[in-house]
Design a protein around this motif. Sequence first.
Motif, PDB file in Angstrom:
ATOM      1  N   ALA A  90       0.832  -1.202   0.000  1.00 49.86           N
ATOM      2  CA  ALA A  90       0.000   0.000   0.000  1.00 49.86           C
ATOM      3  C   ALA A  90       0.868   1.255   0.000  1.00 49.86           C
ATOM      4  CB  ALA A  90      -0.932   0.000   1.212  1.00 49.86           C
ATOM      5  N   LEU A  91       1.904   1.265   0.829  1.00 54.39           N
ATOM      6  CA  LEU A  91       2.809   2.412   0.877  1.00 54.39           C
ATOM      7  C   LEU A  91       3.546   2.573  -0.445  1.00 54.39           C
ATOM      8  CD1 LEU A  91       4.084   4.756   2.410  1.00 54.39           C
ATOM      9  CD2 LEU A  91       5.724   3.127   3.363  1.00 54.39           C
ATOM     10  N   ALA A  92       3.950   1.464  -1.061  1.00 59.01           N
ATOM     11  CA  ALA A  92       4.645   1.524  -2.345  1.00 59.01           C
ATOM     12  C   ALA A  92       3.757   2.170  -3.410  1.00 59.01           C
ATOM     13  CB  ALA A  92       5.078   0.133  -2.788  1.00 59.01           C
ATOM     14  N   GLU A  93       2.485   1.800  -3.444  1.00 51.53           N
ATOM     15  CA  GLU A  93       1.558   2.384  -4.418  1.00 51.53           C
ATOM     16  C   GLU A  93       1.417   3.887  -4.193  1.00 51.53           C
ATOM     17  OE1 GLU A  93       0.091   1.122  -7.102  1.00 51.53           O
ATOM     18  OE2 GLU A  93       0.758  -0.934  -6.783  1.00 51.53           O
ATOM     19  N   GLU A  94       1.258   4.300  -2.926  1.00 49.66           N
ATOM     20  CA  GLU A  94       1.143   5.727  -2.610  1.00 49.66           C
ATOM     21  C   GLU A  94       2.426   6.467  -2.967  1.00 49.66           C
ATOM     22  OE1 GLU A  94       0.152   6.196   1.520  1.00 49.66           O
ATOM     23  OE2 GLU A  94      -1.550   4.820   1.359  1.00 49.66           O
TER      24      GLU A  94
END
Length: 171
Positions: free
Chosen positions: A102-106
């Motif tokens: 999720a953090l990677a996508e953001e």
Amino acid sequence: MRKAEDGQMGIATALVRSAFLVNAVYADSSREHGITAQQGQLLCVLMLKPYGMRELGTVLGLAKSSLTGLVDRCVQRGLVRREPDPEDGRAVRVAPTEAGSALAEEFYAETCRRGGGRGGGGGAAGSEVVARGGGRRARGRVGGPRWIYGGLRAGGPRPGPGASTTPTARC
């Protein structure tokens, strides 16, 4: 940094300035997300698939001890996990956790947004060249053609004939 005789920026100068801009974009995005630029790069690489430690070291250009420390810090933060390598029982792969994905996508979206908005060659025209993978050749001072910019391949020059040109990282 010098300009060419016609007042235009030379390729070497443009590449150095581009590197500074990319580093600034990573620094800004990572600071906003509470991670280091290196942690952001690791997460972006892992967006595509889990990697073994040796492969990660090559892609990120890190020595074994530096990579181990980076992965350890990301494990402690719950962003990645080590898992057995199904092809080699002695090795481990590094994969993102749900929180890491999720953090990677953001982080990826923010980094792309910031990268397109920087001055000095960013914007729609610059983004289009990056999205296309560039692929421009220039004659090197020694030897034959050299790849100045060719695809979004981290960690080195464009692959030779028959090699995969699949990007190794999304950011």
